[in-house]
Scaffold this motif. Sequence first.
Motif, PDB file in Angstrom:
ATOM      1  N   UNK A 164     -38.027  48.825  50.901  1.00  0.00           N
ATOM      2  CA  UNK A 164     -37.273  47.395  50.025  1.00  0.00           C
ATOM      3  C   UNK A 164     -38.371  48.113  48.447  1.00  0.00           C
ATOM      4  N   UNK A 165     -37.150  48.663  48.242  1.00  0.00           N
ATOM      5  CA  UNK A 165     -37.779  49.320  47.230  1.00  0.00           C
ATOM      6  C   UNK A 165     -36.942  47.716  45.887  1.00  0.00           C
ATOM      7  N   UNK A 166     -37.818  46.265  45.128  1.00  0.00           N
ATOM      8  CA  UNK A 166     -37.530  45.819  44.808  1.00  0.00           C
ATOM      9  C   UNK A 166     -36.700  46.195  43.331  1.00  0.00           C
ATOM     10  N   UNK A 167     -37.333  46.935  42.407  1.00  0.00           N
ATOM     11  CA  UNK A 167     -37.186  47.572  41.142  1.00  0.00           C
ATOM     12  C   UNK A 167     -35.879  47.989  41.504  1.00  0.00           C
ATOM     13  N   UNK A 168     -36.174  48.886  41.941  1.00  0.00           N
ATOM     14  CA  UNK A 168     -34.566  49.699  42.749  1.00  0.00           C
ATOM     15  C   UNK A 168     -33.862  48.941  42.736  1.00  0.00           C
ATOM     16  N   UNK A 169     -33.731  47.238  43.637  1.00  0.00           N
ATOM     17  CA  UNK A 169     -32.423  46.844  44.346  1.00  0.00           C
ATOM     18  C   UNK A 169     -31.765  45.970  42.133  1.00  0.00           C
ATOM     19  N   UNK A 170     -33.016  45.655  41.595  1.00  0.00           N
ATOM     20  CA  UNK A 170     -32.703  44.876  40.455  1.00  0.00           C
ATOM     21  C   UNK A 170     -31.840  45.886  39.644  1.00  0.00           C
ATOM     22  N   UNK A 171     -32.473  47.572  39.013  1.00  0.00           N
ATOM     23  CA  UNK A 171     -32.080  47.968  38.552  1.00  0.00           C
ATOM     24  C   UNK A 171     -30.043  48.596  39.563  1.00  0.00           C
ATOM     25  N   UNK A 172     -30.003  48.781  40.270  1.00  0.00           N
ATOM     26  CA  UNK A 172     -29.023  48.451  41.145  1.00  0.00           C
ATOM     27  C   UNK A 172     -27.943  47.044  40.240  1.00  0.00           C
ATOM     28  N   UNK A 173     -28.729  46.211  40.006  1.00  0.00           N
ATOM     29  CA  UNK A 173     -27.773  45.178  39.601  1.00  0.00           C
ATOM     30  C   UNK A 173     -27.360  45.417  38.176  1.00  0.00           C
ATOM     31  N   UNK A 174     -28.609  45.641  37.785  1.00  0.00           N
ATOM     32  CA  UNK A 174     -27.932  46.123  35.728  1.00  0.00           C
ATOM     33  C   UNK A 174     -26.531  46.739  36.335  1.00  0.00           C
ATOM     34  N   UNK A 175     -27.000  48.147  36.444  1.00  0.00           N
ATOM     35  CA  UNK A 175     -25.876  49.110  36.889  1.00  0.00           C
ATOM     36  C   UNK A 175     -25.042  48.498  37.046  1.00  0.00           C
TER      37      UNK A 175
END
Length: 421
Positions: free
Chosen positions: A76-87
């Motif tokens: 799991x790419x946690x920063x990637x997940x957050x970026x997805x949430x932001x977008x």
Amino acid sequence: MKAPELLKQIRPQVLERVSMKPGRDAAAQSAFALELDGFYSALEAAVDTGNPAWLDPILVEWARTSTLSSAEGPRLNLPGLLERLISITSDVALEQLGEGEALDLLTTVTPIYVYALEKLASLELEGRMAHMSNELAQTRDKLEQLDRSKSQFISIAAHELRTPLTLIQGYATMLEDSLKAGTAPEVGSLLKGIGVGIQRLQRLVKDMIDVSMIDNDLLSLNLQPLQLRQILSQLQTELEPIAADRRQTLTIDGFAGSDSWIYADPDRLQQAFRNLLGNAIKYTPDEGQIGVGGRELPGFVEVTVRDTGIGISPEDQELIFEKHVPTDSELHSSSKSNFKGGGAGLGLTITRGIIQAHGGTIWVESEGCDEVRLPGSTFHVLIPARTDSIDPEMRRLFGPLTEAGSKHNGKEDSPTNPSST
Ligand code: ADP
């Protein structure tokens, strides 16, 4: 509407889109949805209060546990997940809200997301540093252990080499004196004394080389087809006279598994069992009994060496397999067979090293150490019943031993051990 209400309003759509991931199974999907739900609630509280620290517990948890990893997949790419949430938050806001409201919401929520990204990055860094420092600590422990074992080895060497050297020196001085005085008849016995000292020195040096090979994982085995019966009966022939000197009985029973053909190193196994039987003789008073038996277990052959000797206290039952500097009381006699005759304290370390190099284990059972009651000790040795060789040449010659059993049995009526001396 204010930012907190706006955030609440777009919640279902944001969560639905973020958690959508084709191919994820139902259980993982609902675990992930639960995590996201928790995150969104914390986000709402952060927006409501203007304090992004509301997200800390869940971010710490995400960085720490693998709950989310297992939901998202192994990496799991946690920063990637957050970026997805932001977008997704910004997409949904622009789709569902008016332009002004969307702008209001995104102006409020973006710094909180930025905070979360920074927090996550620092948590991940901390985690990685903790992992590295843990690895460093393990390496340091290993080095310290090596250092301890080196110093221990040097002190054993210094201690042990002294005795035979003193012996040789003493006899050499006497020899010199007797030659000077012209008392030639004594020469023979003095030379014999020197020979004994040299033999002890050789044995000790050999043991020390073995221990150092075991310590450094360099003990290599010469695996050949053998039956444990061969090894044990040769040892019986070798040690029976020594046991008889002490009026002890040495019984070696045949057992299921002792006749099976296995690949093992005959010289090394003989050395291991010689040490065990030698100790059994040494730590059992005159007229005691020493017995060898065993049984077949799934994948292993178990050999037991039991005696009616002084026994071993529970707190020493692990320690005796470590090399140790003998105390003065252990050194009162240097004989290999005298009752409690002192040794270099390396025998069981070597024995365990040999058994472990075969993929086996060794342990001892004893009710305790008592020179009056004589509870005795039983050493258990498990040796893998390896019937296939890793050496291509051995395979060519012997093949899997289970198939070749009858062939070997046919020609081995009177066993010949390749190591026999
Ligand atoms: P040593 O040369 O001192 O015999 P070992 O490594 O062979 O060294 O054994 C370590 C210690 O374990 C011995 O000093 C003795 O105290 C104990 N020990 C080993 N075998 C037995 C046994 N059969 N009965 C009682 N004590 C034993």
